[in-house]
Design a protein around this motif. Structure first.
Motif, PDB file in Angstrom:
ATOM      1  N   GLN A   1       0.384  -5.498  -6.963  1.00  0.00           N
ATOM      2  CA  GLN A   1      -0.770  -4.612  -6.866  1.00  0.00           C
ATOM      3  C   GLN A   1      -0.836  -4.036  -5.456  1.00  0.00           C
ATOM      4  O   GLN A   1      -0.327  -4.632  -4.491  1.00  0.00           O
ATOM      5  CB  GLN A   1      -2.058  -5.361  -7.205  1.00  0.00           C
ATOM      6  CG  GLN A   1      -2.105  -5.853  -8.646  1.00  0.00           C
ATOM      7  CD  GLN A   1      -3.400  -6.554  -8.992  1.00  0.00           C
ATOM      8  OE1 GLN A   1      -4.385  -6.482  -8.244  1.00  0.00           O
ATOM      9  NE2 GLN A   1      -3.418  -7.238 -10.127  1.00  0.00           N
ATOM     10  N   SER A   2      -1.464  -2.888  -5.317  1.00  0.00           N
ATOM     11  CA  SER A   2      -1.414  -2.129  -4.077  1.00  0.00           C
ATOM     12  C   SER A   2      -1.900  -2.930  -2.872  1.00  0.00           C
ATOM     13  O   SER A   2      -1.383  -2.781  -1.770  1.00  0.00           O
ATOM     14  CB  SER A   2      -2.240  -0.852  -4.214  1.00  0.00           C
ATOM     15  OG  SER A   2      -2.233  -0.121  -3.022  1.00  0.00           O
ATOM     16  N   GLY A   3      -2.892  -3.778  -3.030  1.00  0.00           N
ATOM     17  CA  GLY A   3      -3.458  -4.496  -1.897  1.00  0.00           C
ATOM     18  C   GLY A   3      -2.815  -5.836  -1.603  1.00  0.00           C
ATOM     19  O   GLY A   3      -3.291  -6.551  -0.714  1.00  0.00           O
ATOM     20  N   ASP A   4      -1.740  -6.180  -2.282  1.00  0.00           N
ATOM     21  CA  ASP A   4      -1.175  -7.527  -2.129  1.00  0.00           C
ATOM     22  C   ASP A   4      -0.728  -7.817  -0.699  1.00  0.00           C
ATOM     23  O   ASP A   4      -0.940  -8.921  -0.171  1.00  0.00           O
ATOM     24  CB  ASP A   4      -0.014  -7.730  -3.093  1.00  0.00           C
ATOM     25  CG  ASP A   4      -0.491  -7.949  -4.531  1.00  0.00           C
ATOM     26  OD1 ASP A   4      -1.702  -8.155  -4.722  1.00  0.00           O
ATOM     27  OD2 ASP A   4       0.351  -7.911  -5.451  1.00  0.00           O
ATOM     28  N   SER A   5      -0.090  -6.849  -0.034  1.00  0.00           N
ATOM     29  CA  SER A   5       0.409  -7.100   1.322  1.00  0.00           C
ATOM     30  C   SER A   5      -0.708  -7.293   2.328  1.00  0.00           C
ATOM     31  O   SER A   5      -0.476  -7.826   3.422  1.00  0.00           O
ATOM     32  CB  SER A   5       1.300  -5.939   1.777  1.00  0.00           C
ATOM     33  OG  SER A   5       2.503  -5.911   1.056  1.00  0.00           O
ATOM     34  N   GLU A   6      -1.924  -6.871   1.978  1.00  0.00           N
ATOM     35  CA  GLU A   6      -3.032  -7.007   2.898  1.00  0.00           C
ATOM     36  C   GLU A   6      -3.674  -8.392   2.829  1.00  0.00           C
ATOM     37  O   GLU A   6      -4.714  -8.641   3.459  1.00  0.00           O
ATOM     38  CB  GLU A   6      -4.062  -5.914   2.613  1.00  0.00           C
ATOM     39  CG  GLU A   6      -3.476  -4.516   2.878  1.00  0.00           C
ATOM     40  CD  GLU A   6      -4.406  -3.393   2.488  1.00  0.00           C
ATOM     41  OE1 GLU A   6      -5.153  -3.559   1.488  1.00  0.00           O
ATOM     42  OE2 GLU A   6      -4.394  -2.360   3.163  1.00  0.00           O
TER      43      GLU A   6
ATOM     44  N   GLY B   1       4.261   3.125 -10.174  1.00  0.00           N
ATOM     45  CA  GLY B   1       5.269   2.669 -11.121  1.00  0.00           C
ATOM     46  C   GLY B   1       6.129   1.550 -10.573  1.00  0.00           C
ATOM     47  O   GLY B   1       6.500   0.624 -11.305  1.00  0.00           O
ATOM     48  N   ASN B   2       6.439   1.599  -9.283  1.00  0.00           N
ATOM     49  CA  ASN B   2       7.245   0.541  -8.671  1.00  0.00           C
ATOM     50  C   ASN B   2       6.437  -0.740  -8.510  1.00  0.00           C
ATOM     51  O   ASN B   2       6.975  -1.844  -8.668  1.00  0.00           O
ATOM     52  CB  ASN B   2       7.785   1.010  -7.328  1.00  0.00           C
ATOM     53  CG  ASN B   2       8.759   2.158  -7.453  1.00  0.00           C
ATOM     54  OD1 ASN B   2       9.424   2.306  -8.485  1.00  0.00           O
ATOM     55  ND2 ASN B   2       8.853   2.991  -6.430  1.00  0.00           N
ATOM     56  N   LEU B   3       5.164  -0.612  -8.187  1.00  0.00           N
ATOM     57  CA  LEU B   3       4.308  -1.803  -8.135  1.00  0.00           C
ATOM     58  C   LEU B   3       4.302  -2.503  -9.487  1.00  0.00           C
ATOM     59  O   LEU B   3       4.475  -3.733  -9.576  1.00  0.00           O
ATOM     60  CB  LEU B   3       2.885  -1.406  -7.746  1.00  0.00           C
ATOM     61  CG  LEU B   3       2.639  -0.987  -6.300  1.00  0.00           C
ATOM     62  CD1 LEU B   3       1.251  -0.370  -6.158  1.00  0.00           C
ATOM     63  CD2 LEU B   3       2.779  -2.181  -5.356  1.00  0.00           C
ATOM     64  N   ALA B   4       4.118  -1.729 -10.538  1.00  0.00           N
ATOM     65  CA  ALA B   4       4.062  -2.314 -11.879  1.00  0.00           C
ATOM     66  C   ALA B   4       5.387  -2.978 -12.248  1.00  0.00           C
ATOM     67  O   ALA B   4       5.404  -4.044 -12.877  1.00  0.00           O
ATOM     68  CB  ALA B   4       3.699  -1.233 -12.896  1.00  0.00           C
ATOM     69  N   ALA B   5       6.498  -2.351 -11.857  1.00  0.00           N
ATOM     70  CA  ALA B   5       7.815  -2.896 -12.205  1.00  0.00           C
ATOM     71  C   ALA B   5       8.034  -4.270 -11.591  1.00  0.00           C
ATOM     72  O   ALA B   5       8.733  -5.118 -12.172  1.00  0.00           O
ATOM     73  CB  ALA B   5       8.906  -1.928 -11.754  1.00  0.00           C
ATOM     74  N   TYR B   6       7.445  -4.517 -10.426  1.00  0.00           N
ATOM     75  CA  TYR B   6       7.622  -5.808  -9.753  1.00  0.00           C
ATOM     76  C   TYR B   6       6.421  -6.737  -9.938  1.00  0.00           C
ATOM     77  O   TYR B   6       6.378  -7.819  -9.343  1.00  0.00           O
ATOM     78  CB  TYR B   6       7.868  -5.589  -8.259  1.00  0.00           C
ATOM     79  CG  TYR B   6       9.172  -4.896  -7.962  1.00  0.00           C
ATOM     80  CD1 TYR B   6      10.389  -5.536  -8.182  1.00  0.00           C
ATOM     81  CD2 TYR B   6       9.193  -3.594  -7.478  1.00  0.00           C
ATOM     82  CE1 TYR B   6      11.591  -4.893  -7.913  1.00  0.00           C
ATOM     83  CE2 TYR B   6      10.389  -2.937  -7.200  1.00  0.00           C
ATOM     84  CZ  TYR B   6      11.594  -3.601  -7.436  1.00  0.00           C
ATOM     85  OH  TYR B   6      12.786  -2.959  -7.168  1.00  0.00           O
ATOM     86  N   GLY B   7       5.453  -6.337 -10.744  1.00  0.00           N
ATOM     87  CA  GLY B   7       4.283  -7.170 -10.975  1.00  0.00           C
ATOM     88  C   GLY B   7       3.370  -7.275  -9.773  1.00  0.00           C
ATOM     89  O   GLY B   7       2.683  -8.292  -9.594  1.00  0.00           O
TER      90      GLY B   7
ATOM     91  N   PRO C   1       0.804  -1.229   0.000  1.00  0.00           N
ATOM     92  CA  PRO C   1       0.000   0.000   0.000  1.00  0.00           C
ATOM     93  C   PRO C   1       0.837   1.279   0.000  1.00  0.00           C
ATOM     94  O   PRO C   1       0.331   2.336  -0.383  1.00  0.00           O
ATOM     95  CB  PRO C   1      -0.823  -0.118   1.295  1.00  0.00           C
ATOM     96  CG  PRO C   1      -0.949  -1.586   1.510  1.00  0.00           C
ATOM     97  CD  PRO C   1       0.370  -2.143   1.077  1.00  0.00           C
ATOM     98  N   ALA C   2       2.093   1.197   0.416  1.00  0.00           N
ATOM     99  CA  ALA C   2       2.947   2.386   0.452  1.00  0.00           C
ATOM    100  C   ALA C   2       3.786   2.540  -0.812  1.00  0.00           C
ATOM    101  O   ALA C   2       4.511   3.529  -0.943  1.00  0.00           O
ATOM    102  CB  ALA C   2       3.875   2.319   1.669  1.00  0.00           C
ATOM    103  N   MET C   3       3.701   1.597  -1.747  1.00  0.00           N
ATOM    104  CA  MET C   3       4.556   1.642  -2.925  1.00  0.00           C
ATOM    105  C   MET C   3       3.945   2.505  -4.032  1.00  0.00           C
ATOM    106  O   MET C   3       2.727   2.531  -4.215  1.00  0.00           O
ATOM    107  CB  MET C   3       4.806   0.220  -3.445  1.00  0.00           C
ATOM    108  CG  MET C   3       5.611  -0.655  -2.497  1.00  0.00           C
ATOM    109  SD  MET C   3       5.856  -2.349  -3.089  1.00  0.00           S
ATOM    110  CE  MET C   3       6.869  -2.052  -4.550  1.00  0.00           C
ATOM    111  N   ALA C   4       4.817   3.218  -4.742  1.00  0.00           N
ATOM    112  CA  ALA C   4       4.369   4.047  -5.861  1.00  0.00           C
ATOM    113  C   ALA C   4       3.843   3.161  -6.983  1.00  0.00           C
ATOM    114  O   ALA C   4       4.332   2.041  -7.183  1.00  0.00           O
ATOM    115  CB  ALA C   4       5.527   4.899  -6.366  1.00  0.00           C
TER     116      ALA C   4
END
Length: 612
Positions: free
Chosen positions: A477-482, A469-475, A464-467
């Protein structure tokens, strides 16, 4: 960790404190403006060394808590506080510490206390507080103020953060200006206060450009580093409620060589391997190997030679000789939760006794000398700091069933814990369950033998804290850690002599100790460099691991910041000159915020003087 139902926000009684008579005192104003500085809430304090001391309370005026130094910092997201309590306690329970924040510097608003008007009253030991804004006080918990704190275990010094730009009651902002006032109180009978009665502490926010976010990339420091991950997936999470892709994307982003999972109860180790195989690709001819016990499952690119159950925890001996030139002992632990202090210590002691016997010739297994040892998993360390120190130092508390203390690393020194930081936030917590029993904390550990392993890149994934563009670079999504209440933790290792890039650790940076010359004969010179003023103890061991000398005695010796030089005639504990031979010399140092250890080999050539 298991989830607990949060307290619901609810209005309290009307301002009953208006019935109490207060004496109006002319205040001696005091305060500070700190230049913005990047603070990481991870339970360690070297990043506070350049921050101005806002207030220092008199010593000896508190029966339990005896306040010392208060330091403050801020950025656009948080107000940061570091407080010396003068007593060891668990900040999350069994204390009467209260923080009052006057967030508009107006004593006519909020709760009138010690001459300030506090909008926030936060009771640490109750994990709850009150927000005062124009009407009835509003009951809040830690998630309402984005409260973060470290360490997660008992300590006498804590660092904490309170969110800015938040509305604890859903309507009104907590911070309404740049000037704030602060008051700490121990509500115990005869408890200490900071500042003293008749004084105020005023602090100015935004006194400079906020420090930029420092992003940790997820790549390995060196492509040849060995990557380790530990992940509590919360009650078979990858197979629950369509969560598989959230877990899988994170595994694919880091692609570890060894994974230790906890809280997989209803699925077999073979099913865990199948899940990992779906997300992490192997080279042709490679395979996944695995072992499990209870809810702990360890998956590895290296063959499993043998595994053992240690209570509900798992020890696995891996054969990495083809790629790493060594075997690896991995202990995957999920220790008892919450207030299970005694049982948690018992399991810690059992793990330590297993390692001690594994290193002993003829023990439970005869571990090859210099085999890397890794202890990892969800340790649930939310109580006594002793449990952390036991795993690091080999200090067994229950010696009756589990035997004597020992030096767990191969050079007869403590092991080293990894302290995490999230990739795009200066936060070190690895568990978060807003509304849970505890505030976010450092519960997931990797502890390693630093004599044979050197740490490279290390981080926690909090998407949730990642930008974007960085989320996309690593494949990702914002909610993955949750997907789970624990976060995926990663650390890279290499052999100390491999030439790989080393990520500096501020916990140890600048610590140095040498015997000059080395080899030496007769009287030797001791050169010590401490990165901070503190104290130290020096121990000298022979090649069997027996302590043979303490040049400055068993007490801690105080030393200033910088380099100090001493001369030493190599004497044994018995008062004899040391025999010629090879020795291990260990320096332990400690400062207000922690400490460090360094060890090296020293060769003593001959004894040229008679016995004293």
């Amino acid at each position: 960790m298991y989830k607990m139902k949060r307290l619901q926000n609810r209005p309290l009684c009307q301002f009953g404190f208006l019935n109490v008579a207060f004496t109006i005192i002319l205040l001696a104003a005091g305060g500070g403006r700190a230049t913005p500085h990047p603070i990481t809430i991870d339970g360690r304090f070297p990043d506070w060394d350049v921050v101005e001391i806002i207030y220092e309370d008199a010593a000896g005026d508190g029966a339990g808590i005896d306040f010392g130094k208060l330091l403050l910092a801020d950025d656009s997201r948080f107000l940061y506080l570091k407080i010396d309590l003068g007593a060891v306690l668990n900040l999350q329970q069994n204390n009467n510490l209260i923080l009052y924040l006057d967030t508009d510097a107006d004593d006519q608003t909020g709760l009138n206390i010690n001459g300030i008007g506090a909008e926030l009253e936060w009771k640490f030991g109750e994990l709850t507080g009150n927000f005062y804004t124009g009407g009835s006080p509003w009951n809040i918990d830690y998630s309402d103020i984005r409260f973060r704190c470290g360490p997660s275990v008992t300590s006498s010094v804590f660092e904490m953060a309170i969110g800015r730009g938040i509305r604890p009651d859903g309507s009104h902002y907590l911070f309404n200006g740049n000037d704030i006032r602060i008051f700490f109180r121990d509500a115990s009978t005869g408890g200490d206060e900071l500042p003293e009665a008749g004084e105020t502490i005023t602090y100015k926010l935004d006194n400079g450009t906020p420090p930029p976010d420092e992003i940790i990339t997820m790549g390995r420091s060196d492509p040849n580093d060995m990557r380790i991950s530990t992940y509590n997936v919360e009650r078979d999470g990858p197979w629950s409620g369509g969560q598989a892709s959230r877990f899988g994307r994170q595994l694919a982003a880091v692609a570890p060589d060894i994974l230790s999972f906890q809280e997989i109860y209803e699925h077999t180790t073979a099913e865990v391997v199948d899940f990992v195989s779906d997300w992490i690709s192997l080279e042709p001819g490679e395979s996944w190997y695995a072992a499990g016990n209870n809810d702990c499952h360890t998956i590895s690119r290296y063959p499993v030679l043998e595994s053992w159950a240690i209570d509900g925890n798992l020890a696995v001996l891996l054969d990495a000789t083809a790629l790493r030139g060594t075997q690896i002992l991995v202990i995957n632990a999920h220790l008892p939760c919450c207030e299970e202090e005694a049982n948690r210590q018992m399991e810690v002691d059992h793990i330590l006794s297993f390692i001690r016997e594994a290193k002993r010739v003829g023990g439970i297994l005869t571990l090859q000398s210099d085999t890397p040892i890794l202890i990892m998993g969800d340790m649930n360390f939310v109580g006594l700091n002793q449990q952390v120190q036991s795993l690091v130092t080999g200090d067994i508390i229950n010696e009756g069933p589990f035997g004597e203390d020992f030096h767990p690393d191969w050079d007869w020194t403590p092991m080293t814990p990894v302290y995490w930081r999230q990739t795009e936030r200066r936060m070190g917590y690895t568990w978060r369950n807003d509304g849970g029993l505890f505030w976010p904390g450092h519960l997931d550990y990797v502890i390693f033998t630093d004599s044979v392993l050197e740490m490279g890149n290390h981080f926690v994934i909090y998407t949730p804290a990642m930008a974007p563009g960085n989320l996309a670079a690593y494949g990702l999504q914002s909610g993955d850690s949750e997907a789970a209440d624990h976060l995926l933790c990663c650390v890279d290792f290499h052999h100390p002599d491999s030439g790989s890039v080393v990520v500096p650790d501020p916990f140890l940076t600048g610590l140095d100790f040498q015997i000059r010359p080395n080899p030496s004969a007769g009287e030797a010179g001791l050169a010590l460099h401490l990165p901070h003023a503190g104290s130290f103890v020096i121990d000298i061991f022979d090649i069997t691991g027996r302590r043979v000398s303490r040049p400055f005695g068993p007490e801690w010796t105080i030393a200033p910041e910088g380099t100090s030089a001493f001369s030493w005639k190599p004497m044994s504990l018995d008062g004899d000159l040391l025999r010629p031979g090879t020795y291990f010399v260990r320096l332990r140092s400690r400062y207000a915020w922690g400490g460090g250890t360094t060890t090296f080999k020293w060769t003593h050539l001959r004894s040229s003087a008679p016995k004293q």
